[in-house]
Design an enzyme around this catalytic site. Structure first.
Site, PDB file in Angstrom:
ATOM      1  N   CYS A  17       0.849  -1.203   0.000  1.00 52.85           N
ATOM      2  CA  CYS A  17       0.000   0.000   0.000  1.00 52.85           C
ATOM      3  C   CYS A  17       0.885   1.255   0.000  1.00 52.85           C
ATOM      4  CB  CYS A  17      -0.883  -0.008   1.237  1.00 52.85           C
ATOM      5  SG  CYS A  17      -1.845   1.497   1.394  1.00 52.85           S
TER       6      CYS A  17
ATOM      7  N   HIS B 283       2.970  -7.670  13.826  1.00 49.86           N
ATOM      8  CA  HIS B 283       2.223  -7.439  12.588  1.00 49.86           C
ATOM      9  C   HIS B 283       3.198  -7.372  11.411  1.00 49.86           C
ATOM     10  CE1 HIS B 283      -0.409  -5.609   9.613  1.00 49.86           C
ATOM     11  NE2 HIS B 283      -1.432  -6.015  10.375  1.00 49.86           N
TER      12      HIS B 283
ATOM     13  N   GLU C 182       3.216  -5.677   8.754  1.00 52.42           N
ATOM     14  CA  GLU C 182       3.558  -4.316   8.317  1.00 52.42           C
ATOM     15  C   GLU C 182       4.667  -3.741   9.206  1.00 52.42           C
ATOM     16  OE1 GLU C 182       0.333  -1.323   8.140  1.00 52.42           O
ATOM     17  OE2 GLU C 182       1.834   0.056   8.932  1.00 52.42           O
TER      18      GLU C 182
ATOM     19  N   SER D 295      -7.285 -10.035  11.929  1.00 51.72           N
ATOM     20  CA  SER D 295      -7.085  -8.714  11.314  1.00 51.72           C
ATOM     21  C   SER D 295      -6.946  -7.661  12.413  1.00 51.72           C
ATOM     22  CB  SER D 295      -8.275  -8.377  10.408  1.00 51.72           C
ATOM     23  OG  SER D 295      -8.378  -6.985  10.243  1.00 51.72           O
TER      24      SER D 295
ATOM     25  N   SER E 131     -10.301  -5.437   5.428  1.00 49.91           N
ATOM     26  CA  SER E 131     -10.151  -6.610   4.557  1.00 49.91           C
ATOM     27  C   SER E 131     -11.479  -7.317   4.295  1.00 49.91           C
ATOM     28  CB  SER E 131      -9.204  -7.615   5.212  1.00 49.91           C
ATOM     29  OG  SER E 131      -8.021  -6.986   5.607  1.00 49.91           O
TER      30      SER E 131
HETATM   31  S1  SF4 Z   1      -5.587   0.150   5.991  1.00 51.15           S
HETATM   32 FE1  SF4 Z   1      -5.624  -0.102   3.823  1.00 51.15          FE
HETATM   33  S2  SF4 Z   1      -5.248   1.925   2.950  1.00 51.15           S
HETATM   34 FE2  SF4 Z   1      -4.666   1.937   5.108  1.00 51.15          FE
HETATM   35  S3  SF4 Z   1      -2.489   1.463   5.053  1.00 51.15           S
HETATM   36 FE3  SF4 Z   1      -3.556  -0.439   5.371  1.00 51.15          FE
HETATM   37  S4  SF4 Z   1      -3.782  -1.216   3.327  1.00 51.15           S
HETATM   38 FE4  SF4 Z   1      -3.300   0.890   3.108  1.00 51.15          FE
END
Ligand code: SF4
Length: 746
Positions: free
Chosen positions: A99, A127, A129, A221, A265
């Site tokens: 993203c 996580h 990310e 999630s 999601s």
């Molecule tokens: S929630 Fe969605 S738009 Fe926001 S950073 Fe995560 S993937 Fe990107």
């Protein structure tokens, strides 16, 4: 039981997830069928969607190397740089669906780390990310989930703090506040994605208005779990489900209103399924959005129950605003501390620019801001505006010039001024316009110039009907009649040229500005003419450019459009048939000023005067009796002129052409013919050389019967005709003395 069901704003897929799914669908459509497609980890935190993808042949790969080849899709969470390197090293075809918001967080993490800051990431350490972002700090960042955890950290003097994109804004700001006073040099980047922010606020507000909240999304999630937690914080009964089948009718017993939200999601079809199932269970009706519900309620103020609902909503909104204000104050306070620290530590080379990074507010629509060009593609330019994601300038907002090449307008690294058109478009970007920012800035300057009569320089971008277009921040027009001082039939040659322009018409309301280059040239010409006549002197040598040729000479621009005439007779020492034999248009030449007539505004020029006169040394090269060869340049009634060298011609008089009688010179010689002659006279002062052809031929034993006597000779030429001939009159004795002598003897 009839229950009203309200769906929260922003429920379901966010931009990043939708983008990842779109990229995956595209990959399925376009990839080589022989190559297996994998996602590195589940593409999104929703088992139903992952199952659907599996049915389409997209398998989940847990780590690089689990599969030997094929396509690997990197999900929206992104991966650490070393993982990306590994994927590339293993020769997978990598599709990067990270993203853009996450990319932004990665970039800031790297920048802070590279600049020597201790990086703190507010988020969930496990996580994916956060793991990916951590990789951009060489795994050196501290990861915290609460402000309390920060207090336990060994804190460096220089700290940079960022957030996992799905963090709550209040938690991040509270973490920033904790660092207030602890850190000498603090930099905070709000990397929370706005989709998350909006979804959380909306769910939080809705939870306060309903009896029950249903939160849909994968149990693993993070953003769905956070939604459920927020709803619970409102004291509302909250149920986190993955599928419609999990709904239970007893949850809705005695309930008047229920709210529904969904994680980033969660696909629309799953939300639809839940809403349908809830309607079946509760015989309820679905209100489309919370906003619409508030609006409807306000319109029915007479209904007591609904009035109460409105009051509840207002209280909730007020509470949210207070919380946000508090958090913003916390950030501002932290910012003030940092500003002081920055002021006190100039020797550390911290620029004031860093302070602006404390501004965690969104850019507002209509604002004019600065940004740096980071990418140029065929359909847009991406600009770093110190926001979570890059701002996007669509090509039609880059410049008013249609079809312009974006790279002719901006380059990567350029700092530019842009106007914010929309805080977020449908793809999660900030929509920007360069042409509108340019226009705003430009109109003011143009209005000033118009008032003062000043000039500006602009590049010609396009030829259009009737003239030229220039880019002056707005679109400017130069009518063809105002391009130059004369008629201009080739406007194309001006493309790319920078022209100095004067405004002749301006109407901001009509977006109309008309320029003249001609007026600038006229002014320059008038000034140059005055200067020229004041300063030019006879005998002075000047450089000029040949502008026009005529049969009688050439007009030479000797500066700023001031022209003098170079007459054909002043071009060379030898006769010139046409000016084009000596000069061409565009030639730069040095000429001598022969005369200046201020009254008639005429300047006469000479070219031959700038080179040595070959006649001044003619006696060094030519003497009587010498045999010389040359080309016949002209045949006239009284003989033929023969060119011996540049600027030196001799005359073979008709009587010297042959021992025989010659009625017309053409009988013996033609123009262009090379002839051998004998010099019979040289007069440097009179600039004459007499030649003879017959003297090189054997003399007949007896004069031919028809040979004319001196008295019967042809009439003498009109030697006063023309400049060359006039001088011949002084040399008749020298040239033709023998003939006169013969006649006298007779
Ligand atoms: S929630 Fe969605 S738009 Fe926001 S950073 Fe995560 S993937 Fe990107």
């Amino acid at each position: 039981m009839e229950v009203e069901i309200v769906l929260a704003d922003g429920a379901g897929f966010c931009f990043g997830v939708k983008r990842a799914l779109d990229l995956t669908a595209k990959t399925i459509r376009e990839a080589d069928p022989a190559k297996p497609i994998h996602t590195l980890g589940p593409l999104i935190h929703n088992p139903q969607v992952v199952a659907q993808l599996k049915a389409q042949g997209v398998e989940v790969m847990e780590r690089p190397g689990d599969q030997s080849s094929g396509v690997v899709i990197v999900r929206s969470h992104g991966v650490a740089p070393k993982v990306m390197d590994e994927l590339i090293g293993l020769n997978y075809d990598v599709v990067d669906a990270t993203c853009p918001f996450v990319h932004r967080a990665m970039r800031w993490a790297k920048q802070l780390h590279d600049e020597g800051y201790q990086v703190i990431i507010v988020g969930d350490r496990d996580h994916p990310e956060v793991q990916a972002i951590l990789g951009y700090t060489d795994e050196t960042a501290h990861v915290v989930s609460t402000p309390q955890e920060i207090q336990k950290l060994p804190i460096a003097s220089r700290v940079g703090i960022i957030a996992q994109t799905t963090q709550s804004v209040s938690n991040f700001k509270a973490c920033v506040k904790v660092l207030d006073g602890m850190v000498e040099d603090l930099r905070a980047f709000d990397t929370i994605c706005t989709a998350t922010e909006q979804r959380q606020t909306s769910a939080w507000e809705l939870a306060a208005q309903v009896d029950v909240m249903v939160v849909i999304g994968g149990r693993n999630s993070a953003n769905t779990k956070r939604l459920a937690d927020l709803c619970k914080e409102q004291g509302t009964a909250t149920y986190h489900i993955e599928t419609p089948e999990e709904l239970q009718s007893q949850w809705f017993a005695g309930v008047k209103r229920t709210g529904v939200t969904a994680g980033a999601s969660t696909p629309d079809w799953l939300i639809e399924g839940v809403l349908t199932r809830m309607s079946e269970i509760t015989e309820g009706k679905v209100a489309e959005t919370m906003e619409e519900k508030i609006q409807a309620t306000e319109e029915q103020e007479t209904a007591v129950e609904e009035v109460e609902e409105v009051e509840e909503v207002e209280e909730v909104v007020e509470a949210v605003e207070e919380a946000v204000e508090e958090a913003e104050e916390a950030v501002e306070e932290a910012g003030e501390v940092t500003e002081e620290a920055l002021e006190e530590a100039p020797e550390e080379g911290i620029s004031e620019d860093h302070m602006s990074e404390y501004d965690v507010k969104l850019p507002t629509a209509g604002a004019v801001i600065k940004g740096k060009v980071v990418q140029i593609s065929n359909d847009e330019v991406l600009v770093d505006i110190d926001y979570k994601s890059e701002g996007r300038i669509p090509l039609n907002e880059l410049s008013f010039i249609s079809n312009a090449n974006p790279e002719d307008i901006v380059s990567v690294g350029d700092e530019i001024v842009v106007k914010v058109l929309k805080v977020e478009d449908s793809e999660g970007n900030v929509l920007l316009s360069k042409k509108r920012a340019d226009a705003d800035q430009s109109w003011e300057k143009l209005e000033n110039l118009f008032e003062t009569g000043g000039t500006l320089t602009a590049k010609v971008m396009q030829v259009v009907k009737g003239g030229l277009l220039v880019n002056v921040g707005v679109r400017g027009f130069i009518p063809a009649s105002h391009v130059s001082r004369g008629f201009e039939d080739n406007l194309q040659k001006y493309i790319g040229q920078e022209l100095e322009l004067k405004i002749i018409e301006l109407d901001r309301t009509k977006n109309n500005v008309v320029f003249s280059h001609k007026e600038v040239l006229e002014e320059q010409y008038a000034a140059a003419k005055v200067e020229a006549f004041a300063n030019l002197e006879e005998g002075q040598k000047v450089t000029g450019v040949v502008r026009r040729l005529t049969d009688f000479g050439a007009f030479v621009d000797i500066g700023d459009g001031v022209e003098g005439l170079l007459h054909v007779s002043e071009m060379a020492y030898s006769r010139v048939n046409h000016p084009s034999d000596v000069v061409a248009e565009g030639d730069e030449i040095t000429v001598m000023i022969l005369g200046v007539n201020q009254e008639r505004e005429r300047i006469s020029l000479g070219l031959k005067q700038t080179i040595a006169d070959p006649w001044s040394t003619v006696t060094e090269r030519y003497e009587v009796g010498q045999k010389v060869t040359g080309e016949v340049t002209r045949v006239v009634d009284f003989g033929a002129f023969v060119k011996l060298e540049d600027g030196i011609e001799g005359l073979v008089h008709i009587s010297e052409l042959s021992h025989k009688h010659v009625a017309k010179a053409e009988e013996v010689v033609q123009s262009g013919q090379e002839v051998e002659t004998k010099i019979i006279s040289v007069d440097a002062q009179a600039r004459r050389i007499g030649l003879s052809i017959k003297e090189l031929e054997p003399k007949p034993a007896t004069p031919p019967a028809s040979a004319p006597s001196a008295r019967n000779r042809q009439p003498q030429p009109n030697l006063t005709e023309g400049t060359d001939n006039a001088e011949l009159t002084t040399n008749l004795g020298a040239m033709f003395g023998e003939l006169f002598k013969d006649a006298k003897d007779e």
